[in-house]
Scaffold this motif. Structure first.
Motif, PDB file in Angstrom:
ATOM      1  N   UNK A   1       0.824  -1.207   0.000  1.00  0.00           N
ATOM      2  CA  UNK A   1       0.000   0.000   0.000  1.00  0.00           C
ATOM      3  C   UNK A   1       0.860   1.260   0.000  1.00  0.00           C
ATOM      4  N   UNK A   2       1.879   1.290   0.857  1.00  0.00           N
ATOM      5  CA  UNK A   2       2.724   2.486   0.962  1.00  0.00           C
ATOM      6  C   UNK A   2       3.498   2.729  -0.331  1.00  0.00           C
ATOM      7  N   UNK A   3       4.043   1.670  -0.918  1.00  0.00           N
ATOM      8  CA  UNK A   3       4.760   1.819  -2.191  1.00  0.00           C
ATOM      9  C   UNK A   3       3.813   2.327  -3.275  1.00  0.00           C
ATOM     10  N   UNK A   4       2.591   1.810  -3.271  1.00  0.00           N
ATOM     11  CA  UNK A   4       1.602   2.227  -4.270  1.00  0.00           C
ATOM     12  C   UNK A   4       1.229   3.692  -4.099  1.00  0.00           C
ATOM     13  N   UNK A   5       1.071   4.135  -2.850  1.00  0.00           N
ATOM     14  CA  UNK A   5       0.742   5.539  -2.602  1.00  0.00           C
ATOM     15  C   UNK A   5       1.894   6.456  -3.022  1.00  0.00           C
ATOM     16  N   UNK A   6       3.129   6.006  -2.799  1.00  0.00           N
ATOM     17  CA  UNK A   6       4.288   6.786  -3.248  1.00  0.00           C
ATOM     18  C   UNK A   6       4.310   6.860  -4.778  1.00  0.00           C
ATOM     19  N   UNK A   7       4.043   5.730  -5.432  1.00  0.00           N
ATOM     20  CA  UNK A   7       4.006   5.697  -6.887  1.00  0.00           C
ATOM     21  C   UNK A   7       2.954   6.658  -7.420  1.00  0.00           C
ATOM     22  N   UNK A   8       1.785   6.693  -6.789  1.00  0.00           N
ATOM     23  CA  UNK A   8       0.735   7.634  -7.203  1.00  0.00           C
ATOM     24  C   UNK A   8       1.220   9.070  -7.093  1.00  0.00           C
ATOM     25  N   UNK A   9       1.878   9.385  -5.974  1.00  0.00           N
ATOM     26  CA  UNK A   9       2.334  10.752  -5.753  1.00  0.00           C
ATOM     27  C   UNK A   9       3.339  11.199  -6.798  1.00  0.00           C
TER      28      UNK A   9
ATOM     29  N   UNK B   1       1.545  11.496 -10.229  1.00  0.00           N
ATOM     30  CA  UNK B   1       0.618  12.627 -10.264  1.00  0.00           C
ATOM     31  C   UNK B   1       1.286  13.862 -10.863  1.00  0.00           C
ATOM     32  N   UNK B   2       2.516  14.130 -10.454  1.00  0.00           N
ATOM     33  CA  UNK B   2       3.233  15.305 -10.960  1.00  0.00           C
ATOM     34  C   UNK B   2       3.961  15.012 -12.270  1.00  0.00           C
ATOM     35  N   UNK B   3       4.585  13.841 -12.376  1.00  0.00           N
ATOM     36  CA  UNK B   3       5.397  13.555 -13.549  1.00  0.00           C
ATOM     37  C   UNK B   3       4.565  13.483 -14.830  1.00  0.00           C
ATOM     38  N   UNK B   4       3.328  13.015 -14.732  1.00  0.00           N
ATOM     39  CA  UNK B   4       2.502  12.862 -15.940  1.00  0.00           C
ATOM     40  C   UNK B   4       2.263  14.196 -16.637  1.00  0.00           C
ATOM     41  N   UNK B   5       2.350  15.299 -15.889  1.00  0.00           N
ATOM     42  CA  UNK B   5       2.094  16.620 -16.469  1.00  0.00           C
ATOM     43  C   UNK B   5       3.375  17.333 -16.888  1.00  0.00           C
ATOM     44  N   UNK B   6       4.541  16.759 -16.563  1.00  0.00           N
ATOM     45  CA  UNK B   6       5.799  17.481 -16.796  1.00  0.00           C
ATOM     46  C   UNK B   6       6.741  16.786 -17.768  1.00  0.00           C
ATOM     47  N   UNK B   7       6.418  15.547 -18.126  1.00  0.00           N
ATOM     48  CA  UNK B   7       7.292  14.807 -19.032  1.00  0.00           C
ATOM     49  C   UNK B   7       6.862  15.059 -20.481  1.00  0.00           C
ATOM     50  N   UNK B   8       7.675  14.598 -21.426  1.00  0.00           N
ATOM     51  CA  UNK B   8       7.325  14.689 -22.844  1.00  0.00           C
ATOM     52  C   UNK B   8       6.059  13.875 -23.134  1.00  0.00           C
ATOM     53  N   UNK B   9       5.332  14.288 -24.154  1.00  0.00           N
ATOM     54  CA  UNK B   9       4.040  13.663 -24.446  1.00  0.00           C
ATOM     55  C   UNK B   9       4.167  12.171 -24.729  1.00  0.00           C
ATOM     56  N   UNK B  10       5.264  11.733 -25.343  1.00  0.00           N
ATOM     57  CA  UNK B  10       5.390  10.312 -25.660  1.00  0.00           C
ATOM     58  C   UNK B  10       5.642   9.462 -24.415  1.00  0.00           C
ATOM     59  N   UNK B  11       6.057  10.096 -23.314  1.00  0.00           N
ATOM     60  CA  UNK B  11       6.296   9.373 -22.053  1.00  0.00           C
ATOM     61  C   UNK B  11       5.073   9.435 -21.133  1.00  0.00           C
ATOM     62  N   UNK B  12       4.213  10.401 -21.367  1.00  0.00           N
ATOM     63  CA  UNK B  12       3.057  10.619 -20.480  1.00  0.00           C
ATOM     64  C   UNK B  12       2.197   9.374 -20.257  1.00  0.00           C
ATOM     65  N   UNK B  13       1.918   8.556 -21.290  1.00  0.00           N
ATOM     66  CA  UNK B  13       1.104   7.347 -21.050  1.00  0.00           C
ATOM     67  C   UNK B  13       1.686   6.415 -19.985  1.00  0.00           C
ATOM     68  N   UNK B  14       3.000   6.372 -19.865  1.00  0.00           N
ATOM     69  CA  UNK B  14       3.622   5.507 -18.846  1.00  0.00           C
ATOM     70  C   UNK B  14       3.265   5.996 -17.446  1.00  0.00           C
ATOM     71  N   UNK B  15       3.286   7.322 -17.265  1.00  0.00           N
ATOM     72  CA  UNK B  15       2.965   7.864 -15.953  1.00  0.00           C
ATOM     73  C   UNK B  15       1.469   7.826 -15.678  1.00  0.00           C
ATOM     74  N   UNK B  16       0.658   7.900 -16.732  1.00  0.00           N
ATOM     75  CA  UNK B  16      -0.778   7.672 -16.556  1.00  0.00           C
ATOM     76  C   UNK B  16      -1.022   6.260 -16.036  1.00  0.00           C
ATOM     77  N   UNK B  17      -0.311   5.293 -16.644  1.00  0.00           N
ATOM     78  CA  UNK B  17      -0.456   3.905 -16.194  1.00  0.00           C
ATOM     79  C   UNK B  17       0.047   3.746 -14.763  1.00  0.00           C
TER      80      UNK B  17
END
Length: 334
Positions: A93-101, A104-120
């Protein structure tokens, strides 16, 4: 029972811990649910969904920290038993919550071709944290049973709690968005409600069967009559919620907050049933809140701190939800 500090203070802290867990399940439940719903939405919709939870999700997790902190300082014996038995799902649970955190920020700041990975990653962190929490609840209901029966029931409850989070997440999206995404959230919530209902039925059936003591508390006279309103009101809320969803979205966005309020009511009623079933035990049929509690002198000092901290947490939560009320707008990070 003699009403002394040794009995009153453990009751107060059990109530505070229960309140913290319930608020966490409702508030962080909806932002975990929004992450789970990433699987059924496109990229533009995901940006709006993130904007709908952005101002709140960090503050929501404060309630989990408070609940675990109260368990540690007020009921250290129970903390040792529960968290050592559930060590692996707690870590997951704790690792998953850290991954979400992070996602949450990286999906909006990375290049568009990498964004789907952070969405996942955001989706995976949300669903894994939800499953871990549900698994822990299921194992706890069976008295921390680590047999195959306990594991399978834990996984079943994990699936149903995940559906519950998806439902309340969809309810939040109904309230915070409009247009096509709001229509989609209504559909997603209806699908999730089926598993929510099955989960509550399963827990309601298994809990009394897991313990003769709990069976007697629910099915003796006059308790069975006095407690009958609890399942009846819950069933009525499910029926009313299904009816409301049939009529949403409504003109002028009327009643858009109603599904969220009704889901919160269902969560509260389910929690009340569990609290009644297990009282006075903090570890089912093994440790009561009085046996597991810290010394009254320690609890008295801790209570002073709680009296200061709890209003602050409630106050800034109310302030944040007031300031960021209204519909979610386009996601911006500048």
């Amino acid at each position: 029972m003699t009403y002394s500090a040794a009995t009153i203070l453990p009751l107060i802290f059990a109530g505070l811990m229960g309140f913290s867990i319930l608020v966490y399940v409702i508030l962080d439940g909806f932002d975990l649910g929004v992450g789970i719903l990433f699987a059924g939405t496109d990229d533009a919709e995901r940006d709006i969904m993130v904007a709908a939870i952005g101002p709140f999700w960090d503050a929501n997790e404060t309630w989990l920290v408070l609940a675990i902190g109260l368990l540690l300082v007020a009921f250290p014996a129970a903390h040792g038993v529960v968290l050592s038995t559930l060590y692996i799902p707690v870590v997951i649970m704790l690792i998953s919550l850290i991954l979400r955190g992070v996602a949450f920020d990286f999906r909006a700041k990375v290049d568009l071709h990498v964004k789907p990975r952070w969405n996942f990653a955001f989706y995976a962190g949300s669903i894994t944290a939800s499953m871990a929490q549900g698994y822990m609840l299921g194992v706890y209901i069976l008295g921390l049973d680590q047999s195959w029966t306990g594991i399978l029931f834990g996984l079943l409850v994990g699936l149903c709690l995940t559906a519950s989070y998806a439902a309340i997440g969809a309810a939040w999206i109904i309230h915070k968005t409009e247009g096509a995404l709001q229509h989609k959230a209504v559909l997603l919530m209806r699908r999730s409600l089926v598993l929510v209902a099955l989960g509550m039925i399963a827990i309601s059936l298994v809990t009394p069967l897991a313990s003769p003591r709990i069976f007697a508390k629910w099915f003796s006279l006059p308790e069975i009559i006095l407690l009958a309103p609890l399942p009846l009101i819950t069933a009525s809320l499910f029926a009313a919620l299904w009816y409301v969803l049939d009529h949403l979205p409504a003109a002028n966005d009327r009643h858009s907050a109603l599904p969220f309020v009704m889901m919160a009511g269902i969560f509260a009623l389910g929690f009340a049933g569990l609290a009644y079933s297990f009282y006075p035990y903090v570890v089912p049929d093994r440790l009561t809140i009085f046996e597991a509690a810290s010394a009254p002198e320690s609890l008295g000092i801790i209570l002073v701190g709680v009296i200061v901290v709890l209003p602050v947490i409630i106050g800034y939560s109310i302030f944040a939800y007031g300031v960021f009320g209204g519909k979610a707008s386009e996601l911006r990070y500048d």
